[in-house]
Design a protein around this motif. Sequence first.
Motif, PDB file in Angstrom:
ATOM      1  N   ALA A  28       0.818  -1.200   0.000  1.00  0.00           N
ATOM      2  CA  ALA A  28       0.000   0.000   0.000  1.00  0.00           C
ATOM      3  C   ALA A  28       0.852   1.250   0.000  1.00  0.00           C
ATOM      4  CB  ALA A  28      -0.897   0.007   1.225  1.00  0.00           C
ATOM      5  N   CYS A  29       0.322   2.273  -0.540  1.00  0.00           N
ATOM      6  CA  CYS A  29       1.074   3.512  -0.598  1.00  0.00           C
ATOM      7  C   CYS A  29       0.261   4.638   0.000  1.00  0.00           C
ATOM      8  CB  CYS A  29       1.474   3.839  -2.017  1.00  0.00           C
ATOM      9  SG  CYS A  29       2.595   2.640  -2.708  1.00  0.00           S
ATOM     10  N   ALA A  30      -0.299   4.409   1.098  1.00  0.00           N
ATOM     11  CA  ALA A  30      -1.001   5.483   1.792  1.00  0.00           C
ATOM     12  C   ALA A  30      -0.392   5.548   3.165  1.00  0.00           C
ATOM     13  CB  ALA A  30      -2.476   5.152   1.913  1.00  0.00           C
ATOM     14  N   ALA A  74      -5.442  -1.111  -6.646  1.00  0.00           N
ATOM     15  CA  ALA A  74      -4.811  -1.637  -7.861  1.00  0.00           C
ATOM     16  C   ALA A  74      -3.503  -0.912  -8.161  1.00  0.00           C
ATOM     17  CB  ALA A  74      -5.771  -1.492  -9.043  1.00  0.00           C
ATOM     18  N   HIS A  75      -2.491  -1.685  -8.535  1.00  0.00           N
ATOM     19  CA  HIS A  75      -1.195  -1.114  -8.898  1.00  0.00           C
ATOM     20  C   HIS A  75      -0.851  -1.361 -10.364  1.00  0.00           C
ATOM     21  CE1 HIS A  75      -0.533  -0.334  -4.692  1.00  0.00           C
ATOM     22  NE2 HIS A  75       0.702   0.079  -4.906  1.00  0.00           N
ATOM     23  N   GLY A  76      -1.691  -2.135 -11.050  1.00  0.00           N
ATOM     24  CA  GLY A  76      -1.419  -2.424 -12.455  1.00  0.00           C
ATOM     25  C   GLY A  76      -0.981  -3.865 -12.666  1.00  0.00           C
ATOM     26  N   PRO A 100      12.562   5.718  -4.843  1.00  0.00           N
ATOM     27  CA  PRO A 100      12.099   6.574  -5.949  1.00  0.00           C
ATOM     28  C   PRO A 100      10.603   6.427  -6.257  1.00  0.00           C
ATOM     29  CG  PRO A 100      14.208   5.607  -6.503  1.00  0.00           C
ATOM     30  CD  PRO A 100      13.737   4.930  -5.241  1.00  0.00           C
ATOM     31  N   HIS A 101      10.060   5.223  -6.095  1.00  0.00           N
ATOM     32  CA  HIS A 101       8.619   5.042  -6.319  1.00  0.00           C
ATOM     33  C   HIS A 101       7.826   5.900  -5.328  1.00  0.00           C
ATOM     34  CE1 HIS A 101       4.846   2.760  -7.236  1.00  0.00           C
ATOM     35  NE2 HIS A 101       4.584   3.009  -5.962  1.00  0.00           N
ATOM     36  N   GLU A 102       8.212   5.874  -4.064  1.00  0.00           N
ATOM     37  CA  GLU A 102       7.480   6.667  -3.065  1.00  0.00           C
ATOM     38  C   GLU A 102       7.664   8.168  -3.297  1.00  0.00           C
ATOM     39  OE1 GLU A 102       5.268   5.236  -1.542  1.00  0.00           O
ATOM     40  OE2 GLU A 102       5.972   3.189  -1.812  1.00  0.00           O
ATOM     41  N   PHE A 103       8.856   8.573  -3.695  1.00  0.00           N
ATOM     42  CA  PHE A 103       9.047   9.985  -4.021  1.00  0.00           C
ATOM     43  C   PHE A 103       8.228  10.366  -5.248  1.00  0.00           C
ATOM     44  CE2 PHE A 103      12.679  10.055  -1.098  1.00  0.00           C
ATOM     45  CZ  PHE A 103      12.444  11.280  -0.487  1.00  0.00           C
ATOM     46  N   GLY A 104       7.963   9.388  -6.098  1.00  0.00           N
ATOM     47  CA  GLY A 104       7.081   9.645  -7.228  1.00  0.00           C
ATOM     48  C   GLY A 104       5.719  10.120  -6.743  1.00  0.00           C
ATOM     49  N   HIS A 105       5.252   9.542  -5.640  1.00  0.00           N
ATOM     50  CA  HIS A 105       3.969   9.976  -5.062  1.00  0.00           C
ATOM     51  C   HIS A 105       4.090  11.375  -4.448  1.00  0.00           C
ATOM     52  CE1 HIS A 105       1.947   6.258  -5.871  1.00  0.00           C
ATOM     53  NE2 HIS A 105       2.718   5.536  -5.099  1.00  0.00           N
ATOM     54  N   ALA A 106       5.270  11.667  -3.863  1.00  0.00           N
ATOM     55  CA  ALA A 106       5.486  13.008  -3.291  1.00  0.00           C
ATOM     56  C   ALA A 106       5.487  14.058  -4.403  1.00  0.00           C
ATOM     57  CB  ALA A 106       6.803  13.050  -2.516  1.00  0.00           C
ATOM     58  N   ARG A 112      -2.312   6.387 -10.648  1.00  0.00           N
ATOM     59  CA  ARG A 112      -1.338   7.010  -9.749  1.00  0.00           C
ATOM     60  C   ARG A 112      -0.129   6.088  -9.557  1.00  0.00           C
ATOM     61  NH1 ARG A 112      -4.803   7.901  -6.141  1.00  0.00           N
ATOM     62  NH2 ARG A 112      -5.164  10.101  -6.517  1.00  0.00           N
ATOM     63  N   GLU A 113      -0.402   4.809  -9.383  1.00  0.00           N
ATOM     64  CA  GLU A 113       0.677   3.850  -9.150  1.00  0.00           C
ATOM     65  C   GLU A 113       1.556   3.656 -10.383  1.00  0.00           C
ATOM     66  OE1 GLU A 113       1.595   2.877  -6.353  1.00  0.00           O
ATOM     67  OE2 GLU A 113      -0.112   3.765  -5.304  1.00  0.00           O
ATOM     68  N   LEU A 114       0.913   3.580 -11.543  1.00  0.00           N
ATOM     69  CA  LEU A 114       1.692   3.389 -12.766  1.00  0.00           C
ATOM     70  C   LEU A 114       2.538   4.620 -13.063  1.00  0.00           C
ATOM     71  CD1 LEU A 114      -0.883   1.471 -14.999  1.00  0.00           C
ATOM     72  CD2 LEU A 114       1.187   0.555 -13.917  1.00  0.00           C
TER      73      LEU A 114
HETATM   74 ZN   LIG Z   1       2.817   3.458  -4.873  1.00  0.00          ZN
END
Ligand SMILES: [Zn+2]
Length: 223
Positions: free
Chosen positions: A18-20, A201-203, A130-136, A151-153
Amino acid sequence: MILRRLLPLALAGLLIAACAGGPPDQTETRATPGRQCDATGEDFAGDVELARCLTERFWARRFQESGGTYTPVDRFVAYAGDDGPDCGGQPSVPNNAFYCPSGHFIAYDARWLEAMYNRMGDGAVYVVIPHEFGHAVQAQLAGDFQFNVQRELQADCYAGATLSGLIQEGMIKADDGDDTELLANLAAAGDPTDAWWAPDAHGTPAQRQTSFVEGYQRGTGTC
Ligand SMILES: [Zn+2]
């Protein structure tokens, strides 16, 4: 620092996580992307620090190039198991890393990430961070996501762009075969079914690979 190896199998679960997520903090450091990234990347703590610093510096430059200003995350928190910070009232969970929009911070289960690091090499750190910074970054752009999978892709795309950008700048070095391994792992971390409308969903494997490769090959503008 040298990218020893961009992770063998079993990244499954890694990016699916999860990314929340938000505040009893174990370890935290202020993000200071303007300064030199002087961590050596010779051990887990060094690699995590270097990945954070290089990724934020990468984004600070991209924002600058387009006339904007990147805002570093407020906090970068290492937690252990279930003692992580909560985010907007939602408790964190073990074995995860996440960006919290309401607090503009990133937190990660350090034991979980270090175990992967020990098992698979430092590539694990250079994908997850880097994936998490992508969300930032998404939080600072006028993105309009209808579904979580978008958002995930895009975060995968940003991670690919960050990694190739840092390699091009000579900040990190990839070994032969790293990209192949990384793609295999992104595939393994894909959703088992194409339930693209699902809130978590993450893809699919193919979608995650495609997004990462697009970013890797064409840079952030394509994301
Ligand atoms: Zn994510």
